[in-house]
Design an enzyme around this catalytic site. Structure first.
Site, PDB file in Angstrom:
ATOM      1  N   ASP A   9       0.837  -1.192  -0.036  1.00 43.38           N
ATOM      2  CA  ASP A   9      -0.090   0.138  -0.013  1.00 43.38           C
ATOM      3  C   ASP A   9       0.960   1.223  -0.049  1.00 43.38           C
ATOM      4  OD1 ASP A   9      -2.775   1.149   0.367  1.00 43.38           O
ATOM      5  OD2 ASP A   9      -1.518   2.079   1.931  1.00 43.38           O
ATOM      6  N   SER A  10       0.328   2.166  -0.547  1.00 41.45           N
ATOM      7  CA  SER A  10       1.235   3.634  -0.407  1.00 41.45           C
ATOM      8  C   SER A  10       1.437   3.907   0.919  1.00 41.45           C
ATOM      9  CB  SER A  10       0.492   4.736  -1.149  1.00 41.45           C
ATOM     10  OG  SER A  10      -0.826   5.082  -0.724  1.00 41.45           O
ATOM     11  N   CYS A  72      -4.321  -1.120  -2.390  1.00 37.07           N
ATOM     12  CA  CYS A  72      -4.359   0.367  -2.662  1.00 37.07           C
ATOM     13  C   CYS A  72      -5.274   0.393  -3.816  1.00 37.07           C
ATOM     14  CB  CYS A  72      -2.932   0.858  -2.751  1.00 37.07           C
ATOM     15  SG  CYS A  72      -2.719   2.573  -3.149  1.00 37.07           S
ATOM     16  N   GLU A 157      -5.774   9.873   8.822  1.00 32.88           N
ATOM     17  CA  GLU A 157      -4.176   9.753   9.225  1.00 32.88           C
ATOM     18  C   GLU A 157      -3.942  10.899  10.173  1.00 32.88           C
ATOM     19  OE1 GLU A 157      -1.557   9.598   5.890  1.00 32.88           O
ATOM     20  OE2 GLU A 157      -2.296   7.675   5.216  1.00 32.88           O
ATOM     21  N   CYS A 191     -11.321   3.626  -1.163  1.00 31.25           N
ATOM     22  CA  CYS A 191     -10.231   3.798  -0.598  1.00 31.25           C
ATOM     23  C   CYS A 191     -10.070   2.971   0.664  1.00 31.25           C
ATOM     24  CB  CYS A 191     -10.116   5.143  -0.525  1.00 31.25           C
ATOM     25  SG  CYS A 191      -8.621   5.571   0.533  1.00 31.25           S
ATOM     26  N   HIS A 193      -8.618   3.741   3.268  1.00 25.65           N
ATOM     27  CA  HIS A 193      -8.591   4.456   4.531  1.00 25.65           C
ATOM     28  C   HIS A 193     -10.288   4.447   5.143  1.00 25.65           C
ATOM     29  CE1 HIS A 193      -4.546   5.761   3.703  1.00 25.65           C
ATOM     30  NE2 HIS A 193      -4.554   6.449   4.784  1.00 25.65           N
TER      31      HIS A 193
END
Length: 272
Positions: A9-10, A72, A157, A191, A193
Site C-alpha cells: 500500500d502507499s 491500494c 491519518e 479507498c 482508509h
C-alpha cells in the site's frame, strides 16, 4: 521456491485489507510494505504511480513473495494492469500481482436494486475511471456515479475520523453525490482508509443504502483465487506470521498502524 504473501500500500490504508485477509486466511505468512515516504499517491500521475508501485512490488519479490496484493485503490487503478501485462512477463513471469478493484466490481452489480451505484474514492482513483470501466464489464446496465473525497484520508491519518470536524467533510460529499444521483442504493468505499469513517458515513446516509468496504470482499476473493490456483497456493509458506515494513520512519509507522490494523505492530524501515 516458497514464500509469504506480499501486501503493498502507499501507506497505512492497506492494513484494513490485510486485517480482513488474515481473519479469512490466518495460516499464511504475510509481508506488508507501506510506501509512507512517498505517500499520498492519490494526486500523482499514472507514470509516477506505476514507477513507485513497480519498485515496491519488485522489493517484495526479492523478499521472496510469489504473490503480491496491491491493497491500494490508486495503485490498483493506475499501475496494476501495466504491471500485469507489460512488466511481469519480463521481470517475473512466475509471480502474480492482484488488486482490490476487480473483486469489488464483480460483486457490486448483484447488490443494487435501482441499478445506480456510487463510488467514494481519492482523486487519482476517480480520474482513472477504473471503477466505471470494470463495473461496465460485468454489469453494463448499472449506472456508476463517482465522488472524489480528498479530505477523508487526511482526517483518518490525523486520527480525526471520529471527531465532530469529520462530520462536515463526510456529510458534504455524501450530500453531493446523492444530490446528483438520488437513486443510488449502493456505495463503494473505494479507498482503504475510508472504512475507518464507516460510522460517520452511516450516520449521514438515508436508510436503505448499502455501504461496501473492500477488506472482506478482497479476502474472500483471495481465498477463491488460491482455491482455483493450487500451483500458487503450494508456493505460499504457512507459519501464520506477519512482518511489516515502511519506507519511512518505523516508529511513526508503528504509532499510526494500530488505528488501521486494530492492534499494535512492530515494523522495520526499508530503504528503496
Amino acid at each position: 521456491m516458497q514464500g509469504p504473501i506480499g501486501v503493498f500500500d502507499s501507506g497505512y490504508g492497506g492494513l484494513t485489507v490485510l486485517k480482513e485477509i488474515i481473519a479469512e486466511l490466518p495460516q499464511y505468512d504475510y509481508l506488508y510494505l507501506g510506501d509512507n515516504a512517498r505517500t499520498p499517491y492519490g494526486n500523482r500521475s499514472f507514470d509516477t504511480i506505476h514507477a513507485y508501485t513497480l519498485e515496491c512490488v519488485q522489493h517484495l519479490f526479492r523478499m521472496g513473495c510469489p504473490l503480491v496484493i496491491l491493497a491500494c485503490n490508486t495503485a490498483s487503478a493506475k499501475a496494476l494492469r501495466t504491471i500485469q501485462q507489460k512488466d511481469l512477463p519480463h521481470i517475473a513471469p512466475d509471480r502474480r500481482v492482484l488488486g482490490v478493484i476487480r473483486p469489488t466490481t464483480e460483486l457490486v452489480g448483484t447488490l443494487t436494486q435501482t441499478g445506480e451505484v456510487g463510488i467514494l474514492a481519492t482523486n487519482g482513483t476517480v480520474t482513472s475511471e477504473s471503477y466505471p470501466i470494470e463495473i461496465n464489464k460485468f454489469f453494463p446496465q448499472v449506472k456508476v456515479h463517482q465522488e472524489a473525497c480528498p479530505m477523508w484520508v487526511p482526517l483518518v491519518e490525523n486520527n480525526e475520523h471520529e471527531s465532530s470536524g469529520a462530520d462536515y467533510f463526510v456529510k458534504k460529499h455524501l450530500d453531493h453525490i446523492l444530490g446528483i444521483a438520488p437513486d443510488i442504493d449502493t456505495l463503494v468505499l473505494g479507498c482503504t482508509h475510508y472504512p475507518l469513517l464507516m460510522q460517520k458515513i452511516k450516520e449521514h446516509l438515508p436508510g436503505g443504502i448499502t455501504v461496501l468496504s473492500q477488506g472482506k470482499i478482497v479476502a474472500h476473493s483471495l481465498k477463491d483465487y488460491l482455491h482455483r490456483h493450487p500451483e500458487m497456493e503450494a508456493r505460499l509458506t504457512k507459519q501464520g506470521t506477519q512482518k511489516f515494513y515502511t519506507t519511512d520512519d518505523a516508529q511513526i509507522f508503528d504509532r499510526m498502524a494500530g488505528i488501521f490494523f486494530g492492534k499494535m505492530v512492530k515494523s522495520e524501515h526499508l530503504a528503496l
